[in-house]
Structure formats: C-alpha cells, structure tokens
Design a protein around this motif. Structure first.
Motif, mmCIF file in Angstrom:
data_model
loop_
_atom_site.group_PDB
_atom_site.id
_atom_site.type_symbol
_atom_site.label_atom_id
_atom_site.label_comp_id
_atom_site.label_asym_id
_atom_site.label_seq_id
_atom_site.Cartn_x
_atom_site.Cartn_y
_atom_site.Cartn_z
ATOM 1 N N ASP A 122 -10.018 12.820 -2.183
ATOM 2 C CA ASP A 122 -9.835 12.918 -0.743
ATOM 3 C C ASP A 122 -11.124 13.160 0.177
ATOM 4 O O ASP A 122 -11.381 12.382 0.970
ATOM 5 C CB ASP A 122 -8.770 14.210 -0.239
ATOM 6 C CG ASP A 122 -9.254 15.506 -0.933
ATOM 7 O OD1 ASP A 122 -10.096 15.372 -1.827
ATOM 8 O OD2 ASP A 122 -8.833 16.242 -0.222
ATOM 9 N N SER A 148 2.371 -2.865 -8.849
ATOM 10 C CA SER A 148 2.487 -1.840 -8.100
ATOM 11 C C SER A 148 3.495 -0.719 -8.773
ATOM 12 O O SER A 148 3.067 0.371 -9.002
ATOM 13 C CB SER A 148 3.324 -1.809 -6.628
ATOM 14 O OG SER A 148 2.537 -2.958 -5.966
ATOM 15 N N PHE A 149 4.436 -1.172 -9.284
ATOM 16 C CA PHE A 149 5.460 -0.416 -10.030
ATOM 17 C C PHE A 149 4.972 0.177 -11.390
ATOM 18 O O PHE A 149 5.173 1.271 -11.698
ATOM 19 C CB PHE A 149 6.784 -1.155 -10.071
ATOM 20 C CG PHE A 149 8.013 -0.317 -10.769
ATOM 21 C CD1 PHE A 149 8.363 0.866 -10.202
ATOM 22 C CD2 PHE A 149 8.352 -0.705 -11.977
ATOM 23 C CE1 PHE A 149 9.398 1.576 -10.866
ATOM 24 C CE2 PHE A 149 9.306 0.093 -12.761
ATOM 25 C CZ PHE A 149 9.949 1.340 -12.059
ATOM 26 N N ASP A 150 4.296 -0.589 -12.025
ATOM 27 C CA ASP A 150 4.123 -0.167 -13.382
ATOM 28 C C ASP A 150 2.742 -0.869 -13.787
ATOM 29 O O ASP A 150 2.787 -1.858 -14.620
ATOM 30 C CB ASP A 150 5.134 -0.563 -14.592
ATOM 31 C CG ASP A 150 4.974 -0.029 -15.672
ATOM 32 O OD1 ASP A 150 3.747 0.675 -15.937
ATOM 33 O OD2 ASP A 150 5.803 0.434 -16.689
ATOM 34 N N LEU A 184 0.809 -1.164 -0.128
ATOM 35 C CA LEU A 184 -0.137 0.065 0.222
ATOM 36 C C LEU A 184 0.776 1.184 0.240
ATOM 37 O O LEU A 184 0.754 2.240 -0.833
ATOM 38 C CB LEU A 184 -0.993 -0.120 1.155
ATOM 39 C CG LEU A 184 -2.075 -0.979 1.247
ATOM 40 C CD1 LEU A 184 -2.736 -0.810 2.569
ATOM 41 C CD2 LEU A 184 -2.959 -0.704 0.088
ATOM 42 N N VAL A 185 1.995 1.145 1.003
ATOM 43 C CA VAL A 185 2.528 2.225 0.663
ATOM 44 C C VAL A 185 3.642 2.809 -0.351
ATOM 45 O O VAL A 185 3.463 3.915 -0.877
ATOM 46 C CB VAL A 185 3.831 2.386 1.966
ATOM 47 C CG1 VAL A 185 4.794 3.359 1.753
ATOM 48 C CG2 VAL A 185 3.167 2.458 3.219
ATOM 49 N N VAL A 186 4.046 1.783 -1.138
ATOM 50 C CA VAL A 186 4.725 2.000 -2.299
ATOM 51 C C VAL A 186 3.936 2.225 -3.206
ATOM 52 O O VAL A 186 4.201 2.799 -4.443
ATOM 53 C CB VAL A 186 5.747 0.828 -2.638
ATOM 54 C CG1 VAL A 186 6.721 0.579 -1.732
ATOM 55 C CG2 VAL A 186 5.073 -0.550 -2.974
ATOM 56 N N LEU A 201 11.128 1.208 4.248
ATOM 57 C CA LEU A 201 11.393 1.938 3.172
ATOM 58 C C LEU A 201 12.449 2.947 3.079
ATOM 59 O O LEU A 201 13.442 3.255 2.397
ATOM 60 C CB LEU A 201 10.074 2.604 2.556
ATOM 61 C CG LEU A 201 10.035 3.157 1.224
ATOM 62 C CD1 LEU A 201 9.987 2.133 0.215
ATOM 63 C CD2 LEU A 201 8.658 3.906 1.141
ATOM 64 N N ASP A 209 -6.206 3.115 5.596
ATOM 65 C CA ASP A 209 -7.009 3.873 6.540
ATOM 66 C C ASP A 209 -8.589 3.755 6.564
ATOM 67 O O ASP A 209 -9.186 3.591 7.226
ATOM 68 C CB ASP A 209 -6.488 5.569 6.541
ATOM 69 C CG ASP A 209 -7.365 6.345 7.626
ATOM 70 O OD1 ASP A 209 -7.663 5.786 8.504
ATOM 71 O OD2 ASP A 209 -7.335 7.359 7.342
ATOM 72 N N VAL A 211 1.205 1.019 8.277
ATOM 73 C CA VAL A 211 2.287 2.091 7.522
ATOM 74 C C VAL A 211 3.597 2.020 8.213
ATOM 75 O O VAL A 211 4.636 2.152 7.390
ATOM 76 C CB VAL A 211 1.520 3.351 7.647
ATOM 77 C CG1 VAL A 211 2.570 4.491 6.865
ATOM 78 C CG2 VAL A 211 0.263 3.543 6.718
ATOM 79 N N ARG A 259 1.338 4.253 -2.918
ATOM 80 C CA ARG A 259 0.843 5.385 -2.367
ATOM 81 C C ARG A 259 -0.666 5.243 -2.210
ATOM 82 O O ARG A 259 -1.439 6.357 -2.727
ATOM 83 C CB ARG A 259 0.910 6.698 -3.336
ATOM 84 C CG ARG A 259 2.316 6.765 -4.112
ATOM 85 C CD ARG A 259 2.520 7.675 -5.073
ATOM 86 N NE ARG A 259 3.677 7.905 -5.438
ATOM 87 C CZ ARG A 259 4.497 8.768 -6.035
ATOM 88 N NH1 ARG A 259 3.907 9.741 -6.313
ATOM 89 N NH2 ARG A 259 5.808 8.623 -6.530
ATOM 90 N N MET A 260 -1.094 4.165 -1.448
ATOM 91 C CA MET A 260 -2.318 3.885 -1.056
ATOM 92 C C MET A 260 -2.650 3.951 0.352
ATOM 93 O O MET A 260 -3.537 3.316 0.762
ATOM 94 C CB MET A 260 -3.017 2.542 -1.694
ATOM 95 C CG MET A 260 -3.136 2.901 -3.307
ATOM 96 S SD MET A 260 -3.608 1.264 -4.170
ATOM 97 C CE MET A 260 -5.206 0.761 -3.406
ATOM 98 N N SER A 261 -1.878 4.539 1.026
ATOM 99 C CA SER A 261 -1.980 4.366 2.302
ATOM 100 C C SER A 261 -3.281 4.809 3.119
ATOM 101 O O SER A 261 -3.874 4.130 3.933
ATOM 102 C CB SER A 261 -0.702 5.232 3.420
ATOM 103 O OG SER A 261 0.389 5.048 2.753
ATOM 104 N N LEU A 262 -3.764 5.916 2.310
ATOM 105 C CA LEU A 262 -5.095 6.298 2.802
ATOM 106 C C LEU A 262 -6.233 5.329 2.578
ATOM 107 O O LEU A 262 -7.149 5.255 3.106
ATOM 108 C CB LEU A 262 -5.278 7.825 2.437
ATOM 109 C CG LEU A 262 -4.178 8.439 2.905
ATOM 110 C CD1 LEU A 262 -4.144 9.757 2.081
ATOM 111 C CD2 LEU A 262 -4.568 8.842 4.526
ATOM 112 N N ALA A 288 7.335 1.956 6.405
ATOM 113 C CA ALA A 288 7.913 3.087 6.413
ATOM 114 C C ALA A 288 9.269 3.046 6.662
ATOM 115 O O ALA A 288 10.178 3.488 6.118
ATOM 116 C CB ALA A 288 7.053 4.190 6.954
#
Lengths: 257, 404, 292
Positions: free
Chosen positions: C98, C180-182, C36-38, C232, C46, C225, C40-43, C229
C-alpha cells in the motif's frame, strides 16, 4: 528408459531469508501414487510450488519427466490448496473444469467441442455434472474439491500435484477422490499428494515422502511407515538447521533480516 | 518576524514546516497500520465536504470547511464499511469506489456552484494558505505534538493489537475516532498546499522513508517529521526561485527524493548498507577459507599454495597471520572453523538424514556462520563426538583443556 | 418529467456526440476494469490512471499533438512502469504494497504536473482537464469526416479505446480468465500469466488515456471499477459481467447527460454519479435477493 517422473537435486527454498526446504534430493518413479507428509510448516506445499516453478529455489534444480519444467508445460496437472482459491471469483463449475483444457489453445484459441466434451467427461467422473452451472462460491467443501479434481482430470496430464485435496471434504468425497487417484495411477500417471492424516496414509498411498525442512525418508509405505522414522519427522523442528541455514542465506545477500 | 510571516515565501515556508511536522507524525501511524491507501481514499472523500463548506461559508471560515470535510470523510468510511459488509466486493474495489465516486460528487458540486478558493484544494497552492489557515495549522500542530507523545503508548497498542488494547480497558473506539479526526484535519489542510491527489505523498512517502533510518516507532516518527519538513521546505524554496512551477508537485517530488535517498543510504536495510554487509561478509569468508587452508597445510607439513596479496593483507590485519606464519589467534580461529565444519557434517548426517557424501559442501558454506554457542549446542546434542562422518577428528572446544 | 430536456437532448447533435463519447469511454474502461476488480487489483488501476500523466506530457513534447501514437505509447509505458516499480519496491522487502503504491503514483503524477507547467507554452493540455476532464470542450475540437459524417475526434478516440478493450477480451479471453483465476495453473500449462497481466495493464493505461480527456485522472478510476462492481453484484460469470458493463455504459452515459443538463454540472462527474446510482440500485436488489 525409466526416467523418474520427478527428480529434484539439492533443492533449497527460503522465504524472506527463512529456510523452508533444505537440500531436497528425491526421485519419484513414474506411475506411482505418493503421499507427501510432515508436520505443519515442514515445507510440503513449498515443495509443490518449487516443482511448479511458482517459487524460485535458492539452489538446486527440478526435472519433470527428465526435462526442466519449461519443456513439459501442459503435461503437469495440479490441484490447489483450498485456501488459495478465490471462491468469490465469478466462474461456474463448468468454467473451472474447462480451464483444464486450455493448455494447448495458444494465445487466440478458444475451447471447441472436443474440449467441452473433455470437461464434461471429467465432471461426470467426479459426479459434478448436475452442478455444472453453479457458481463455485455456492458449493460445499467437498463439491469444491471435486470441481478442482475434475479440472485436473480434464487436463489429461502425466504428473499430478495435489495440495491437500482431502482437506475439509466429506467422507464420500474422500473415498471418491482416492478412487480416482488410484485410477490415474493405474493409467500410468504419477500422482503426488500433500496429505496430513497419518491414520489414512498407509491405506491411501503406495509411497510416502516424509518432509521436515529436509527429506527425512522417502520410499514405499512398508519401508517408510515406521515408528522411529515418523518420530524423526514429527519429533520437533531442527532449530539448529534452520538457524544456520537462515544465517547462510542472509549473509550471501539472499533475503532480508 | 512580522515581515517574515508577512512575506509570501515566509508564510509558505512556515506552512511547509508545520505541515511537515503533522504529516510526518500521523503518516508514521498511517504507514505502520497499512492505511496508506485509506489515507488516499480519505483525501478524495473529503472533497464534497470541502466544496460544501466553501459554498456555505463564502468568507471561507476554516472551521466550517473543516467541519464539512470531516463529515464527508466520515461518510466515506461508513460507505466503505457498508460495501465490505454487505457485498462480495473486496477492500481494494471498495476503496477505489468510494475514492472516485466521492471525488466525482465533489467535482460536480464544483462545476455547479463554482465556489471561490476551491482551486487551492484541487491543485494545491501554498500561497493560498492565509493567516486564518496558518493559525489553525499552528493549533493542529500543537495538538498533534502534545497529543501524540501523550497518547503514544495508547495509539501504538491500539494500532498493533486492538483486541488486546480492548481487553486492557483502553477506549479503543475513542482513540480510533480521535486518530481519524486528526488525520482528516491534517489531510484537509495539506490539500491546500499540495492538492487533492498529492496529499498521499506528504503522508506516506516520508513515513515510508523513515523506516530506513530507525526500527522503533518513536524513531520513525522523528525521522519522518524531518523528511517531510525537509521535502516541504525544499519544494517551497524551488517554487519561489523558479516562479511558475506549482508548489504542491514540487513538495511531493522533494519528499520522493528524500525517500529514494533513504532507501539507498539509510542505515536500516538501505541498499548501500545491505551491499556493504554482503561485501564485508564475502571478504571475511574468503579470508577464513585461506586461513583454514594454511592451517591444514601446517598440520600436514605441506605447502598452502599461493595466497592473493589482498587476502594476505586482510589476514595480517586480523592478526591471524604473523611474520612466521599462523599466529596463536589464527590457529585458534582455524580450529574453530574446522570444529564447526566437522560438527555440522556430523549433525547433518546423524540428525537431518543427509547422505554422508552430500554434507561436505553444505558444511563448507555453514562453517562461517556457526557461532561458539551453536558449536557447544551441537556438540552437546550429538553427545560430544570425536570423529566426523568421514573419520576425521573434531578439534575439541578451546579453553577446556583440550587445546594443544 | 421535464420533456424539454429530452427534446433538447435529442435535437442537438452535440449532446448525441457527448453521450456517444461518454458511453464509449465507460465501455472502454469497464472491460479491463472487470479483470482488475476480479484480480483484486483495482488500486493498480488507481495508480495507473494517475501515472499515465507524465507519459502523456512527454509523448506530447515529442510529437507536438494530442493525437499521436507517441502519447499512447508514452502513457502505456509509464502506466506499466508504475505497476512494475510498485511490485519491485514491494518484493524487495522493506516497503509494503500500500505504501509503495502511494509513493510511486503520487511521484509520477507530480512529475507529470511539473512537466505540464514547465512546458506550459508547448503543451496544449489544460491542467484542469487532468483532474476532471473537459469533454464539453473536447467535443468542439477537431472533427474528422467519416463516411460523409462530420465526427468529433474525441468520439473516434474513445470509440477506438472501446474497440481496443473489447478486442482484448475477444482475442485473449481465455488467457485473461485463467491468468486471473489461477495464475499458477496458467504458468504450469504455459499460458504466460505474467505476459497476460502486462497486456492487461498496458490496455488499462491506453483506455485511461482516452478517459483522461473525458473525465480526468481520478474519475477514470470510477469508470474502471463502477461498471465491473455492478456487474459483479448481478452476474455469476465473467461474460455476463462484461455484458452488464456494456449496459451500464449506455445507461450511465444517457443518465449522466440528463443529470449534467438538469443540474448544470460537469458531464464526466455526472456520468460517474449516474453510475454510482446504478450500483446502489443493483446493490439494493442483491440485498433483497439475499434476504429472501
């Protein structure tokens, strides 16, 4: 015989009700090296994305190697635009090249010796072997581009779609890349490259596709690289065309105002 | 009046009203500035401050609690800035980190010191809002209402173009700090009503719903107030009727219902309005297509073929068709359509490099959307052509002597 | 250093089980959390952690017990549904991402709390637990005999979640990585990035259900997270980050236990705080490295 490598018919794409491509009709013969050119916002990248199925077109269809995209997955390779890559992602150069070999793995497979060898060979071709364990974020612009070219080579695809592979690279890398593209073409693969430098275009490519919302011209460099055609391509936008296309798209419930 | 405030339901309703107003106003800015999740972060980050305040001031003086909360919220924002500046972590991860870690610190303090009154902040209980809080809330609402119209322009400018605002000499930092302060205060008070998790609902949901009613920022502020007040009061009312149900979640659900209703029925891009527009346009196009067919038939002296009763009724209502066939207005409109069609075909072939055998379908779609000004523009750009690419005559512009 | 704390900790089997359960929880959350963090979906994490609540309650109402597949299914479904609704609201054009997140997860959470109170008699789920978990009580709950060992059920549940998370990585690591990357490359080569994403979100929802009892809704975000983190900041490749996540889990569960015993506060919160301290340490080291 002689199925076009890429064929689109009446391809129209809009983004939030704003037309980006309109009625694109092209046939790209196999085994050719084509440059896709046009002013900013002419829909060059959008064309690639529509061909790759990343964007859904409003109308029209795309065929690759005579078949819809779903049937030729794995035979298409691509190099993304530099800006669209997350350079902070925790992967090394070798990881990226290895991703090119994932196509045939299936859900639970893992790359074995053969795949690793393929990735390494691709890195050799692009001169990136020494940097294989570097994180991609620590590379220079040219090295980053070479990494992604290596990934494409490792794919061993039949058609390559490349979005501005020459953006922000040094002269040596540019020469190296164009050499590799020529080699791919000589092996009978089809390469489409989004390019923005008019100066180098006639030297680099044998065919050109001039875009500005619609196809202005498409053919060999001799046919297409003419002052009046270039003038037509770069001579301002067709505001009326995009205005009316936007209204049509909006009215039929396509996008939002 | 005294009874009203004295009764539990009365003071709860008053609290909902005041909260609705301040949340509605500030929420509009929060949503417009894409700070929805920053608001959520802030509502969790203030928790350690709230607990510290409650531990410190056992009599639960609102100002002490508030002061500590503001400090904690400010600290949260600072930590987030530090993370963003010094690491490769992205804003989403930084936000989630601050939100959850500050919350954990708050929970640790709660379990350690067990201060009284903390339950209201965690789960929300409008009944827990007492006279002191209500007084504070009145003051906050008054300040919000006074300050916002006064600073409306400044805040709008600062919100949408901070660099420009700075150039104009506005004290951007102070405005930002003031906004942040007010937001924190409102969040802390709203927390007592709806609980730590659901503050976001009161801030974000009404403001997001308001967008379906108005395009202007001031309009959105009003609607968002109305939605927040409505949702809050409905929540309080339901929980007073069905005792045992917590007020906070009911308020959150009520504002969500307000949002859903707005998204369906709002006049600015609501689902129903969009649907109706598409249907209306489709009907117009169907009518225009028949009109054109009738006009062509009349020109050629042939028969237009069958026309559905519904379309015919439509054409008559528009006075394009009378008893004896096409009316003058109908003919004029039909000529306009044909003119648009043929001009567009010419434009596409001459200017947009379309093949002549491809343009008919394009023009068939486009003719309904080209207005008079665009027709004039087209004709001028193309050098006033008289024939289209297929050799058919292009009807001249009406009213320039070219009419029949 | 106060040695009695250590002696108490090591001598009481309860604290061993507690540490084991919290280590399993952190390990379980850390794996999907990394992706999720890599991405950019941490939220989204949440949002999921809050919106599994109605799924849990409905699953409970159907099955009547806290340990049934209904709860897992309900939670996974409601978590996945939330992310889909957010995406749909966002794509339909008039609500930004958001704001859409804020609207949907609060609504789901509110539904969950209301259901919880409506059926308070039938659902044996403490509302407090929703916010901060109650590992200390859960550890004294039902026990299951495994190989002659009397294991608290919560340890098995969190252990199962950890196995699930690591199994996901073990089985479909390559799809997760390339998706996730591409995602464009993944789609173009037939590697089903959307289905991979759905699996990731579903697994996130499942591990969050396990974390719900340990640390509650909000702090499970921290467990998603925090380990990722700190990984990372230290590592250059995803497998190394996953290793760091495991290390983080072990250290923060032991440290959390120490903090909880020493300060006499909630164990879940202590685990998170210890994790945050670890992150700060890693951050300080990374700063020094960069300045050198």
């Amino acid at each position: 015989m002689n199925v076009p490598a890429l064929e689109t018919h009446e391809l129209s794409v809009s983004y939030r009700g704003k037309p980006v491509l309109h009625g694109v009709d092209i046939e790209v013969p196999p085994g050719t090296l084509t440059g896709i050119m046009g002013p900013n916002g002419a829909g060059k990248s959008t064309l690639l994305k529509a061909v790759m199925g990343v964007i859904q077109p409003d109308s029209g269809w795309v065929k690759l190697l005579g078949k819809p995209l779903g049937e030729v997955l794995g035979r298409i390779g691509y190099v993304p635009q530099r800006e669209s890559v997350d350079w902070d992602f925790p992967v090394t150069v070798f990881d990226v090249a290895l991703m090119g070999t994932y196509a045939g793995l299936g859900w639970f497979g893992r790359p074995g010796k053969a795949e690793r060898a393929r990735a390494m060979e691709a890195l050799e071709q692009t001169g990136m072997v020494d940097l294989a364990t570097r994180k991609i974020g620590e590379l220079s612009g040219g090295q980053q581009q070479r990494t992604f070219i290596a990934r494409a080579l490792a794919q061993k695809a039949e058609i390559y779609l490349m979005d501005e592979p020459f953006a922000g690279v040094d002269a040596a890398t540019e020469r190296a890349i164009i050499g590799l593209l020529g080699k791919l073409r000589d092996e009978g693969r089809t390469v489409l490259v989004v390019h923005h430098d008019l100066q180098s275009a006639p030297r680099y490519f044998e065919r050109l596709l001039l875009l500005n919302l619609r196809v202005v011209a498409h053919g060999t460099v001799e046919e297409v690289f003419q002052p009046e055609i270039l003038e037509k391509t770069y001579g301002g936008k067709l505001t009326l065309l995009s205005d009316v296309a936007r209204r049509v798209a909006r009215g039929s419930g396509g996008g939002l105002p | 009046m005294i009874d009203w405030f004295g009764s539990a339901v009365g003071s709860a309703l008053t609290a909902a009203l005041l909260l609705g107003i301040s949340c509605g106003v500030l929420g509009t800015f929060v949503v417009a500035r894409r700070m929805a999740l920053t608001g959520d972060m802030l509502s969790h980050a203030v928790l350690p401050g709230v607990v510290a305040g409650l531990v410190w001031s056992t009599t639960r003086t609102p100002l002490v609690v508030l002061g500590c909360a503001v400090v904690a919220g400010w600290l949260g924002s600072v930590v987030m800035q530090v993370i963003l500046r010094t690491t490769r972590l992205k804003p989403d991860a930084a936000l989630a980190l601050v939100l959850s870690v500050f919350f954990a610190v708050g929970i640790a303090m709660v379990s350690r010191y067990q201060p009284s009154g903390v339950q209201a902040f965690l789960f929300g209980q409008v009944a827990a809002i007492d006279g002191g809080d209500l007084k504070l809330l009145v003051w906050v609402t008054v300040v919000v209402l006074l300050l916002v119209p006064w600073g409306f322009r400044v805040l709008r400018l600062v919100s949408f173009d901070p660099a420009f605002a700075r150039l104009l000499g506005f004290p951007v930092r102070w405005v930002e700090a003031g906004f942040f302060l007010m937001l924190t205060v409102v969040i802390v008070i709203a927390m007592q009503a709806v609980g730590v998790v659901l503050v976001s609902a009161m801030l974000v949901t009404p403001a997001a719903g308001a967008r379906f009613w108005s395009r202007s920022l001031s309009g959105m502020v009003w609607v968002s107030c109305v939605l927040a007040v409505l949702g809050g009061m409905v929540g309080v009312w339901i929980s007073s009727v069905r005792t045992g149900l917590p007020t906070g979640p009911l308020m959150a659900l009520a504002v969500t219902v307000c949002f859903v209703v707005s998204a369906w029925f709002g006049p600015e891009g609501g689902w129903l309005q969009r649907r109706l527009r598409v249907l209306r346009e489709r009907r117009r196009i169907a009518g225009e297509d028949v009109l054109k067919r009738m006009w062509h038939a009349e020109q050629a002296g042939g028969d237009a073929g069958g026309v559905s009763v519904r379309v015919m009724k439509d054409l008559k209502a528009r006075e394009w068709v009378g008893e004896g066939g096409l009316t003058e207005a109908g003919k004029r409109h039909a000529r306009g359509l044909v003119r648009a069609h043929r001009l567009w075909e010419t434009y596409l072939t001459e200017r947009a490099a379309f093949k002549p055998d491809h343009v008919h379908d394009e023009a068939e779609r486009a003719e309904h959307w080209i207005d008079d000004e665009q027709k004039r523009d087209l004709a001028e750009k193309l050098g006033f052509p008289e024939k289209d690419p297929h050799g058919s005559p292009i009807p001249p512009e009406e009213g320039t002597g070219g009419a029949e | 250093m106060n040695w009695e704390i250590w002696q108490d900790l090591l001598q009481s089997p309860t604290s061993l089980w507690l540490m084991l359960a919290s280590a399993f929880t952190v390990m379980a959350c850390g794996v999907p959390g990394t992706f999720l963090v890599v991405r950019r979906m941490s939220l989204a994490g949440d949002a999921i952690s809050h919106s599994v609540l109605p799924g849990i309650v409905i699953g409970f109402l159907i099955s009547g017990t806290l340990d049934s597949p209904w709860i897992l299914g309900g939670a996974a479904l409601s978590g996945w549904l939330t992310v889909m609704v957010i995406g749909w609201l966002h794509r339909s054009g008039s609500v930004r991402e958001d704001a859409a997140t804020g609207i949907v997860f609060t609504a789901m959470f509110a539904i969950g709390v209301v259901l919880l109170r409506l059926y308070a008699g039938k659902v044996d789920l403490d509302p407090d637990c929703v916010l901060f978990g109650n590992l200390e009580t859960a550890i004294h709950g039902a026990r299951v005999g495994v190989f002659g060992l009397d294991v608290p059920q919560i340890v098995l549940v969190t252990g199962g979640a950890a196995v699930l998370g690591w199994a996901m990585v073990g089985l479909i690591y390559h799809r997760l990585l390339v998706g996730s990357f591409d995602p464009s490359l993944a789609a173009l080569t037939g590697q089903a990035p959307r289905r991979t994403e759905s699996i990731l979100l579903g697994v996130t929802a499942l591990v969050v259900v396990a974390a719900f009892q340990t640390v509650g809704a909000v702090m499970s975000v921290a467990l998603l997270v925090l380990p990722a983190a700190s990984g990372l900041l230290m590592c250059r490749r995803v497998p190394a980050i996953l290793g760091a996540v495991a290390g983080h889990a072990v250290i923060s569960s032991i440290g959390g236990m120490v903090i909880a015993t020493w300060a006499g506060c909630n164990l879940g919160a202590s685990v998170v705080i210890c994790g945050a301290v670890l992150l700060v340490l890693v951050w300080a080291v990374s700063l020094r490295k960069r300045n050198r």
